[in-house]
Design a protein around this motif. Structure first.
Motif, short mmCIF file in Angstrom:
data_model
loop_
_atom_site.label_atom_id
_atom_site.label_comp_id
_atom_site.label_asym_id
_atom_site.label_seq_id
_atom_site.Cartn_x
_atom_site.Cartn_y
_atom_site.Cartn_z
N GLY A 140 1.08 -0.92 0.14
CA GLY A 140 -0.06 -0.33 0.37
C GLY A 140 1.43 1.25 -0.28
O GLY A 140 0.43 2.45 -0.73
N ILE A 141 2.34 1.97 0.47
CA ILE A 141 2.76 2.10 0.67
C ILE A 141 3.91 2.60 0.21
O ILE A 141 4.46 3.50 -0.95
N PHE A 142 4.13 1.36 -0.83
CA PHE A 142 5.76 1.18 -2.02
C PHE A 142 5.19 2.37 -3.58
O PHE A 142 4.34 2.21 -4.05
N VAL A 143 6.38 3.26 -3.28
CA VAL A 143 6.24 3.76 -4.64
C VAL A 143 6.63 3.51 -5.76
O VAL A 143 8.45 3.81 -4.96
N PRO A 144 7.15 2.89 -6.38
CA PRO A 144 8.38 2.39 -7.67
C PRO A 144 9.18 4.15 -8.69
O PRO A 144 8.31 5.14 -8.62
N GLN A 145 10.78 3.64 -8.10
CA GLN A 145 11.47 4.60 -8.53
C GLN A 145 11.09 4.76 -9.86
O GLN A 145 11.06 3.57 -10.41
N ASN A 146 12.38 6.04 -10.75
CA ASN A 146 12.64 5.61 -11.69
C ASN A 146 14.31 5.02 -11.75
O ASN A 146 14.79 5.39 -10.52
N VAL A 147 14.44 4.96 -12.87
CA VAL A 147 15.83 4.02 -12.92
C VAL A 147 16.46 4.78 -14.19
O VAL A 147 15.84 5.05 -15.39
N ARG A 148 17.89 5.10 -14.52
CA ARG A 148 18.90 4.77 -15.62
C ARG A 148 19.34 3.77 -15.95
O ARG A 148 19.80 3.17 -14.91
N GLU A 149 20.30 3.68 -16.71
CA GLU A 149 20.92 2.79 -17.33
C GLU A 149 22.35 2.91 -16.24
O GLU A 149 22.61 3.99 -17.03
N ASP A 173 6.53 14.00 -7.90
CA ASP A 173 5.03 13.49 -8.16
C ASP A 173 4.95 12.09 -6.95
O ASP A 173 3.91 11.51 -6.31
N GLN A 174 5.86 11.23 -7.20
CA GLN A 174 6.31 10.25 -6.04
C GLN A 174 6.32 10.70 -4.81
O GLN A 174 5.46 9.88 -4.63
N ILE A 175 7.07 11.54 -4.38
CA ILE A 175 6.83 12.55 -2.98
C ILE A 175 5.82 12.54 -2.41
O ILE A 175 5.34 11.74 -1.68
N GLU A 176 5.13 13.29 -3.49
CA GLU A 176 3.53 13.36 -3.12
C GLU A 176 2.16 12.34 -3.09
O GLU A 176 1.55 12.44 -1.88
N SER A 177 2.88 10.82 -4.09
CA SER A 177 2.59 9.60 -3.39
C SER A 177 2.81 9.35 -2.27
O SER A 177 1.61 8.63 -1.54
N PHE A 178 3.41 9.75 -2.06
CA PHE A 178 4.11 8.99 -0.65
C PHE A 178 3.19 9.09 -0.02
O PHE A 178 2.59 8.24 0.78
N ILE A 179 3.02 10.95 0.32
CA ILE A 179 2.53 11.52 1.32
C ILE A 179 1.83 10.83 1.54
O ILE A 179 0.69 10.75 2.51
N GLN A 180 0.60 11.48 0.69
CA GLN A 180 -0.92 10.68 1.05
C GLN A 180 -1.04 9.34 1.31
O GLN A 180 -2.33 8.93 2.05
N ARG A 181 -0.02 8.28 0.54
CA ARG A 181 -0.35 6.92 0.91
C ARG A 181 -0.52 6.97 2.33
O ARG A 181 -1.11 6.08 2.79
N TRP A 182 0.67 7.79 2.47
CA TRP A 182 0.83 7.29 4.38
C TRP A 182 0.04 7.76 5.60
O TRP A 182 0.03 7.42 6.28
N HIS A 183 -0.37 9.29 4.78
CA HIS A 183 -1.11 9.49 5.82
C HIS A 183 -2.99 9.44 5.54
O HIS A 183 -3.69 8.90 6.76
N ASP A 184 -2.76 7.99 3.97
CA ASP A 184 -4.54 7.75 4.42
C ASP A 184 -4.36 6.14 5.13
O ASP A 184 -5.12 5.77 5.70
N LEU A 185 -2.53 6.17 5.01
CA LEU A 185 -3.06 4.93 6.20
C LEU A 185 -2.48 4.66 7.57
O LEU A 185 -2.64 4.04 8.30
N THR A 186 -2.46 5.44 7.85
CA THR A 186 -1.98 5.74 9.14
C THR A 186 -2.42 6.67 10.69
O THR A 186 -2.20 6.31 11.86
#
Length: 551
Positions: free
Chosen positions: A215-224, A434-447
């Protein structure tokens, strides 16, 4: 017909499916259905009566086990009746007959249950319950068929002497081999071990709430990853960000002559979600994921394992099984002789449950697994780390069809070892806005429960990131962002980096159990180290790191 039903053991006590279907099948005794059923499985048997007896007894066992599994997943009797006609079609299919008859073969241990799943899907109606497991039917069915063969003098001679079977079973008991895969149990073990985000070492109040990793995991981007500048220089966050954005640094900061050869290598054309690399339509077959401490490498592999573990039971067998190996544990067991290679490590119970070596070998040979090797860098001894990487390389040679993902911190990692084995390397990037914002939203929804406190604390964290550039830069690291979310539960975040580090380290050091790794009896008093003692130890380590030749 009655004589044949008696031979098959059909009584009123056998269950709805077996009784109804086999009474119908007994009418076909004039047809050569039993011979068609066995085909290659019992080539030496030519007596029709022997084939008919084995055929009916095997089907009876299979249908009873089907009914039992339907009961186990909460099907009512009227629902079970709906499966009578589809099952008549199902067990007469050529591909299903081949699977069921294969249990009579001497060396049969496991099957590809995807065949059964596909065959049922083609019947279309009714669908099987989500929690239905072919594995739970096949395992006792194979044992029952073995007993059918033992009870028949003709079949027993074809297979092997009774004493040989008993000896084989005795050897299994002696060495403690677990005879079958239990995918349901294995999935439960993965969920129990990795399902919750590990915040007990970060939050003194962590027992008050549980966070599901999925529920809390936000996939990051990668570079080769080609060649890393940081093997020579450990750049501060703000310089690293400028390097990513502009591809160069001021000459005053680092000699341009040294940086120029690195410039082109760092500006990789691949910048996409890590999930596209490891789970997309065309996932990379062999991958090493590199990242900074706290970048989310372990969480990524645990998340991939949980995706499989959360599937409906009947889908577990048709999806590649994740084999998550924590390399620090593997290296320890390899060093003390508990295991000799990765296969014996998995077989020996060093994952969530023991896995039969032969069946695991079969799955790996078929490419029906995904191997997840976590933490090459966590094997601290260089010589032992070299052996572990060699074992990974050998594993990929032994099982070329298995997808493999390994992780490591980038500092000290030697790309050439696994690049030569065909691995592609990717670097985890900091979380985007946008990934940080997604994490913050999920964190507070769950906790937090719904209410003003949840909104207030979420807004407070967002405001801190907006108003402090240095704090925002640190928030790109998943571990530090999690620490900020934890601190924000109880107080406002500091706006300067040193104070944030101070408060975050206080939480981490509060839980750091120094004593558990001390083996010298004369050092037993160190088990009472308090926060300031631990901080003093790390202060000396930090001074040594920063005062060395290149930082």
């Amino acid at each position: 017909m009655m004589d044949l039903l008696a031979v098959w053991g059909i009584t009123k006590a056998v269950g709805l499916l077996a009784q109804t279907i086999l009474e119908d099948f007994a009418k076909d005794t004039g047809k050569d259905v039993a011979k068609d059923f066995f085909k290659d499985a019992l080539k030496k048997v030519i007596e029709p009566n022997i084939l008919k007896e084995a055929y009916g007894k095997a089907l009876k066992e299979f249908l009873q086990l089907m009914e039992q599994e339907l009961v186990n997943v909460k099907c009512r009797e009227e629902q079970i009746r709906e499966y009578v006609e589809p099952l008549k079609q199902f067990v007469r299919r050529e591909d299903v007959e081949a699977v069921l008859a294969s249990a009579f073969e001497l060396n049969c241990r496991s099957i590809d249950t995807r065949i059964l799943d596909r065959a049922w899907a083609e019947i279309t109606s009714p669908s099987l319950p989500d929690d239905f497991s072919w594995e739970q039917v096949w395992t006792p069915y194979r044992r029952a068929v073995k007993n059918i063969a033992i009870e028949s003098e003709k079949l027993q001679k074809i297979h092997t002497a009774n004493a040989q079977i008993d000896t084989a079973e005795g050897i299994k008991d002696l060495v403690g081999i677990i005879p079958e895969f239990d995918l349901r149990k294995y999935a439960e073990g993965l969920r129990e071990k990795y399902g919750n985000l590990r915040i007990d070492s970060l939050d003194t109040d962590g027992s008050a709430y549980k966070l599901k990793l999925e529920g809390i995991f936000v996939p990051q981007n990668v570079r080769e990853y080609q060649e890393d500048l940081s093997q020579m220089y450990e750049l501060p966050k703000e310089h690293g960000q400028r390097w990513r954005n502009e591809g160069q640094l001021d000459e005053a900061e680092i000699a341009a002559a040294e940086l120029q050869p690195k410039n082109q290598a760092y500006q990789s054309p691949v910048n996409c979600s890590i999930l596209k690399i490891v789970t997309g339509n065309s996932p990379v077959q062999k991958v090493v994921i590199l990242g900074d401490p706290g970048a989310g490498k372990s969480s990524l592999l645990q998340y991939l394992a949980l995706i499989w573990a959360e599937l409906p039971i009947r889908d577990l067998a048709v999806s590649p099984m994740p084999l998550l190996v924590e390399l620090r544990t593997y290296a320890r067991d390899r060093q003390d002789g508990t295991c000799t290679d990765i296969l014996t490590f998995l077989h020996g119970g060093n994952v969530t449950c023991r896995l039969d070596r032969q069946q695991l070998h079969d799955k790996l040979n078929a490419g029906h697994a995904i191997a997840l090797f976590d933490g090459i860098d966590e094997v601290f001894d260089p010589e032992l780390r070299y052996k572990v990487v060699t074992d990974i390389h050998r594993f990929t040679n032994d099982y070329p069809h298995v997808r493999v993902i390994a992780t490591s911190r980038r500092f000290g990692y030697r790309v050439q070892r696994l690049r030569g084995a065909g691995f592609q390397h990717f670097m985890l990037q900091d979380l985007e806005d946008d990934q940080i914002e997604s994490f913050i939203q999920r964190w507070h929804d769950l906790t937090f429960p719904v209410g003003a406190d949840k909104e207030r604390k979420r807004d407070r964290l967002q405001k801190a990131l907006r108003e402090s550039k240095s704090i925002r830069e640190l928030a790109g690291n998943p571990l530090l962002l999690t620490m900020m979310a934890i601190l924000n539960r109880h107080q406002e975040l500091p706006r300067d980096r040193p104070e944030l580090y101070s408060q975050a380290s206080r939480v981490l050091l509060h839980h750091w159990d120094v004593g558990r790794l001390l083996v010298d009896p004369e050092l037993k008093d160190l088990k009472t180290l308090d926060y300031k003692d631990k901080q003093g130890m790390l202060r000396k380590v930090a001074h040594h790191m920063q005062s060395s030749a290149k930082g």
